[in-house]
Design a protein around this motif. Structure first.
Motif, short mmCIF file in Angstrom:
data_model
loop_
_atom_site.label_atom_id
_atom_site.label_comp_id
_atom_site.label_asym_id
_atom_site.label_seq_id
_atom_site.Cartn_x
_atom_site.Cartn_y
_atom_site.Cartn_z
N HIS A 18 -0.54 -22.79 31.52
CA HIS A 18 -0.20 -23.05 30.04
C HIS A 18 -1.36 -24.41 29.64
O HIS A 18 -1.30 -25.22 30.67
CB HIS A 18 1.24 -23.82 29.91
CG HIS A 18 2.23 -22.50 30.01
ND1 HIS A 18 3.07 -22.56 31.18
CD2 HIS A 18 2.37 -21.47 29.29
CE1 HIS A 18 3.88 -21.34 30.99
NE2 HIS A 18 3.46 -20.72 29.77
N SER A 55 6.07 -17.44 31.63
CA SER A 55 5.17 -16.47 30.88
C SER A 55 4.15 -17.58 30.01
O SER A 55 4.74 -18.47 29.65
CB SER A 55 6.02 -15.59 29.99
OG SER A 55 6.79 -14.63 30.72
N ASP A 91 2.20 -23.88 25.19
CA ASP A 91 2.54 -22.63 25.91
C ASP A 91 1.22 -21.68 26.12
O ASP A 91 1.34 -20.42 26.33
CB ASP A 91 3.88 -21.98 25.74
CG ASP A 91 3.95 -21.36 24.29
OD1 ASP A 91 3.15 -21.97 23.34
OD2 ASP A 91 4.61 -20.48 24.08
N HIS A 95 1.89 -17.54 26.59
CA HIS A 95 1.90 -17.06 25.21
C HIS A 95 0.43 -16.82 25.00
O HIS A 95 -0.19 -17.61 24.46
CB HIS A 95 2.65 -17.89 24.21
CG HIS A 95 2.57 -17.35 22.84
ND1 HIS A 95 3.12 -18.17 21.89
CD2 HIS A 95 2.59 -15.99 22.58
CE1 HIS A 95 3.17 -17.41 20.80
NE2 HIS A 95 2.69 -16.28 21.17
N TYR A 96 -0.13 -15.58 25.41
CA TYR A 96 -1.53 -15.18 25.16
C TYR A 96 -1.81 -15.24 23.70
O TYR A 96 -3.20 -15.28 23.37
CB TYR A 96 -1.99 -14.10 25.99
CG TYR A 96 -2.07 -14.00 27.29
CD1 TYR A 96 -2.91 -14.79 28.07
CD2 TYR A 96 -0.89 -13.81 28.12
CE1 TYR A 96 -3.04 -15.00 29.47
CE2 TYR A 96 -0.78 -14.04 29.54
CZ TYR A 96 -1.85 -14.74 30.28
OH TYR A 96 -2.01 -14.81 31.64
N GLU A 97 -1.18 -15.07 22.75
CA GLU A 97 -1.43 -15.11 21.28
C GLU A 97 -1.18 -16.42 20.84
O GLU A 97 -1.80 -16.57 19.38
CB GLU A 97 -0.41 -13.98 20.33
CG GLU A 97 -0.64 -12.54 21.20
CD GLU A 97 0.41 -12.36 22.27
OE1 GLU A 97 1.20 -12.89 22.64
OE2 GLU A 97 -0.41 -11.31 23.21
N ALA A 98 -0.87 -17.27 21.38
CA ALA A 98 -0.82 -18.68 20.86
C ALA A 98 -2.18 -19.34 20.65
O ALA A 98 -3.10 -19.06 21.19
CB ALA A 98 0.09 -19.62 21.87
N GLU A 120 -4.70 -11.77 30.80
CA GLU A 120 -3.83 -11.34 29.71
C GLU A 120 -3.59 -9.81 30.07
O GLU A 120 -2.41 -9.39 29.69
CB GLU A 120 -4.93 -11.42 28.38
CG GLU A 120 -4.00 -11.10 27.25
CD GLU A 120 -4.80 -11.38 26.00
OE1 GLU A 120 -4.25 -11.11 24.73
OE2 GLU A 120 -5.87 -12.06 26.00
N ASN A 180 -0.85 -9.85 32.37
CA ASN A 180 0.23 -10.62 31.91
C ASN A 180 0.70 -11.71 32.79
O ASN A 180 1.83 -12.01 33.26
CB ASN A 180 1.43 -9.87 31.47
CG ASN A 180 2.50 -10.83 30.57
OD1 ASN A 180 1.78 -11.43 29.75
ND2 ASN A 180 3.65 -10.52 30.47
#
Length: 98
Positions: free
Chosen positions: A75, A37, A48, A39-42, A25, A28
């Protein structure tokens, strides 16, 4: 440590996975399979979202389950689609549009 459950459960795995996620994270890091990419906040169930993937699957290489060098950022959807199959071949970038 026993190979049974290695790479998917236990305190050692949870610590290793959390540390790996933090490094990914902070840099990135993209999905190693599709290159897109993450989506680390998902939420963890979103396609994703970040997922730890084992380059050599734990089912076939249990001795590498908790080996940090065997981990790759992915992912959730890419990891699920791959299952415990072979790693995708990286064909590289096109030198020019054809």
């Amino acid at each position: 440590m026993s190979a049974v459950g290695a790479g998917r459960s236990g305190r050692a795995w949870r610590t290793l996975a959390a540390d790996f996620r933090k490094v990914c994270e902070e840099s990135n890091a993209p999905c190693w399979m599709c290159g897109q990419s993450i989506h680390y906040e998902a939420g963890p169930d979103e396609p994703d979202a970040f997922n730890v993937d084992h380059f050599y699957p734990v089912s076939t290489h249990p001795e590498l389950g908790n080996d940090p060098a065997n981990l790759r950022p992915s992912h959730r959807a890419c990891n699920i689609a791959r299952g415990n199959g072979d790693a995708p071949l990286g064909l590289g970038e096109l030198s020019e549009d054809w």
